[in-house]
Design a protein around this motif. Structure first.
Motif, PDB file in Angstrom:
ATOM      1  N   GLU A   1       0.829  -1.207   0.000  1.00  0.00           N
ATOM      2  CA  GLU A   1       0.000   0.000   0.000  1.00  0.00           C
ATOM      3  C   GLU A   1       0.862   1.256   0.000  1.00  0.00           C
ATOM      4  OE1 GLU A   1      -4.356  -0.545   1.921  1.00  0.00           O
ATOM      5  OE2 GLU A   1      -2.757  -0.141   3.328  1.00  0.00           O
TER       6      GLU A   1
ATOM      7  N   SER B   1      -0.248   2.466  -9.766  1.00  0.00           N
ATOM      8  CA  SER B   1      -0.968   1.203  -9.526  1.00  0.00           C
ATOM      9  C   SER B   1      -0.225   0.000 -10.116  1.00  0.00           C
ATOM     10  CB  SER B   1      -2.365   1.268 -10.132  1.00  0.00           C
ATOM     11  OG  SER B   1      -3.097   2.288  -9.526  1.00  0.00           O
TER      12      SER B   1
ATOM     13  N   SER C   1      -0.379  -0.549  -4.361  1.00  0.00           N
ATOM     14  CA  SER C   1      -1.820  -0.494  -4.174  1.00  0.00           C
ATOM     15  C   SER C   1      -2.122   0.869  -3.524  1.00  0.00           C
ATOM     16  CB  SER C   1      -2.232  -1.653  -3.261  1.00  0.00           C
ATOM     17  OG  SER C   1      -3.566  -1.522  -2.909  1.00  0.00           O
TER      18      SER C   1
ATOM     19  N   LEU D   1      -9.994   1.788  -6.198  1.00  0.00           N
ATOM     20  CA  LEU D   1      -9.102   2.078  -5.063  1.00  0.00           C
ATOM     21  C   LEU D   1      -9.877   2.694  -3.896  1.00  0.00           C
ATOM     22  CD1 LEU D   1      -6.197   3.671  -7.141  1.00  0.00           C
ATOM     23  CD2 LEU D   1      -6.314   1.334  -6.251  1.00  0.00           C
TER      24      LEU D   1
END
Ligand code: SF4
Length: 179
Positions: free
Chosen positions: A5, A24, A28, A60
């Motif tokens: 992330e 991306s 993430s 997202l």
């Protein structure tokens, strides 16, 4: 393998469109919209809603920040007469990146980045300095160093136009409106 992330602070969907897509590929992103510099509030909401749509497009998570324009004005007080690109903008970057770092910490995300440096009107060195000043124990990423900014912006704007993403005609604060 699951991607790690990253908290992606987005100033507006125009700056965020292609960057979100590229980021991306390796991460993430968690989209974070927090831009109390924007005046008036209706404009803030317009840009926020476009950013939310962008997050939805890529599937997202979206975090909606807290709007407090008075707090932002106090933070940049004394710099109202500065030109765009001057000292007021440096503080404005710092204000927003401190918020982003705070949210990343709150969410347990170890790294963050921003779209603030992407527009041709913005100085990426100043944005990087603000990110470094704001990061504390986090990692502040500068993926824009990996591409040619001019080419990136040309490609980005092609998509923005094709997808009819809302484009504002001033940076954000009331001081940038009168220029
Ligand atoms: S001109 Fe833009 S970057 Fe500079 S202080 Fe105003 S909103 Fe922030």
């Amino acid at each position: 393998m699951e991607k790690e992330e990253i908290l992606l602070h987005i100033c507006c969907a125009v700056c965020g469109r292609l960057f979100t897509q590229l980021l991306s590929e390796n991460y993430s992103p968690v989209i974070y919209y927090d831009n109390s510099n924007i005046y008036p509030e209706a404009e803030y909401m317009k840009r926020r809603d476009e950013t939310r749509k962008l997050a939805e497009k890529f599937g997202l998570r979206f975090i909606d920040g807290r709007y407090d324009h008075e707090e932002w004005k106090s933070f940049v007080a004394g710099l109202e007469e500065e030109p765009e690109g001057g000292k007021r903008c440096d503080k404005c970057f710092l204000y927003r990146l401190q918020k982003a770092a705070g949210m990343a910490k709150q969410e347990g995300i170890a790294r963050f980045t921003t779209t603030l440096s992407l527009s041709p009107f913005k100085n990426e060195i100043r944005v990087e300095e603000a990110g470094e000043a704001a990061k504390e124990m986090l990692e502040f990423l500068t993926p824009w160093k990996e591409f040619e900014k001019k080419d990136f912006w040309r490609d980005n704007m092609k998509i923005v136009r094709a997808e009819e993403i809302y484009r504002q005609n001033y940076c954000g604060c009331e001081f940038s409106m009168r220029k």
